[in-house]
Design a protein around this motif. Sequence first.
Motif, short mmCIF file in Angstrom:
data_model
loop_
_atom_site.label_atom_id
_atom_site.label_comp_id
_atom_site.label_asym_id
_atom_site.label_seq_id
_atom_site.Cartn_x
_atom_site.Cartn_y
_atom_site.Cartn_z
N SER A 122 58.32 27.76 -2.59
CA SER A 122 57.39 28.05 -3.67
C SER A 122 56.01 27.47 -3.38
O SER A 122 54.98 28.11 -3.64
CB SER A 122 57.93 27.52 -5.00
N SER A 125 54.40 29.67 -0.65
CA SER A 125 54.03 30.99 -1.15
C SER A 125 52.72 30.94 -1.92
O SER A 125 51.87 31.82 -1.81
CB SER A 125 55.16 31.55 -2.03
N ARG A 126 52.55 29.86 -2.72
CA ARG A 126 51.32 29.72 -3.49
C ARG A 126 50.13 29.35 -2.61
O ARG A 126 49.06 29.94 -2.71
CB ARG A 126 51.50 28.66 -4.59
N ASP A 131 54.84 35.39 1.56
CA ASP A 131 56.19 35.32 1.00
C ASP A 131 57.07 34.48 1.91
O ASP A 131 57.16 34.71 3.12
CB ASP A 131 56.78 36.72 0.86
N THR A 132 57.73 33.49 1.32
CA THR A 132 58.63 32.61 2.06
C THR A 132 59.99 32.68 1.39
O THR A 132 60.11 32.44 0.19
CB THR A 132 58.12 31.15 2.04
N ALA A 133 61.00 33.03 2.17
CA ALA A 133 62.35 33.20 1.62
C ALA A 133 63.28 32.13 2.18
O ALA A 133 62.95 31.41 3.13
CB ALA A 133 62.88 34.59 1.95
N VAL A 142 59.96 33.81 7.11
CA VAL A 142 58.80 34.65 6.82
C VAL A 142 59.01 35.97 7.55
O VAL A 142 59.89 36.10 8.41
CB VAL A 142 57.48 34.00 7.29
N THR A 143 58.21 36.95 7.19
CA THR A 143 58.32 38.27 7.83
C THR A 143 57.19 38.43 8.83
O THR A 143 56.01 38.29 8.50
CB THR A 143 58.24 39.39 6.77
N GLU A 148 62.56 39.38 9.80
CA GLU A 148 62.72 38.05 9.25
C GLU A 148 62.77 37.04 10.40
O GLU A 148 63.54 37.21 11.35
CB GLU A 148 64.02 37.94 8.45
N ASN A 243 65.64 33.40 -4.58
CA ASN A 243 64.83 33.43 -3.35
C ASN A 243 65.67 33.41 -2.09
O ASN A 243 65.13 33.33 -0.99
CB ASN A 243 63.87 32.24 -3.34
#
Length: 298
Positions: A122, A125-126, A131-133, A142-143, A148, A243
């Motif tokens: 989180s 990501s901010r 986007d971090t999963a 990350v993509t 991935e 997530n």
Amino acid sequence: MTPSDASGAASAGRWSSLERPPLGAAALERALVTDGGLWTSVEVVAATGSTNTDLAARAAGLPEGAVLVAEEQTAGRGRLDRSWVAPPRSGLFFSVLLKPGDSVPQERWGWLTLLAGVAAASGLSRAAGVDTALKWPNDLLVTVNGEERKTGGILAERVGGGPSRAGGSGGGVVIGIGLNVTLTEDELPVPEAGSLILAKAAVTDREPLLKAVLRSLEQWYGDWRAAGGDPAASGLQEAYAANCVTLGRHVRADLPGGRTLTGTAEAVDADGRLVVRTAEGEHEAVGAGDVVHLRSVR
């Protein structure tokens, strides 16, 4: 070693670059160490074998909230004793000391690894705009070019014996986080690895990224501790599941003892274990092991 020594030593090396400035220890401490806050000290060193090893060795004499950051790790470790090595100043390599004490039953301390994952994802990501999963239990993904890739990992270790007490004694948990920030394709340790810069992150300045992750960790840890470590009441279990890209995937779990389990990852239970449904329709909770995402079977 003083922060100035760290900065000077970090300026040398094979990958030395003006694009990778050293961290400012004094600025980090001013921003993060506040009255009533979780973080009690921030130390930056030029290089060490492992921040987890160093912090664990000193844990008994330190208060909760000590943070140790290294510009370079020469013997960093991930799960299953895998190495974690990267060029100097190309990432964030740090450990924190947490001492939940009597407010959280020790059987719930295992959630701290997953909590650190939620906080890091989180925060990144901010702050980084990417986007971090999460891949169960402790990988940050990350993509990159539609794929991935692992850009970070988390390792938690118990330290000490009993519950923590004021003044620095007692047991606790050292959580180490390693994040690839500016690694290029040529510098990646394996082709499956990634970095924030390869994922087109809007921000790759390590100081705001580190502050964002630590502030997110402080918030999640405070909520979890206030709830007595209850993952549902603190919102942690729901946030992790939301997530976690492992859920819903066909997976293979390589378990201790050489056993292999294959099936669909369906949930993360109240103990933080991955619940896998086999082809026979049976459910098994995996608490330890190496999980591999497989292509779906049609």
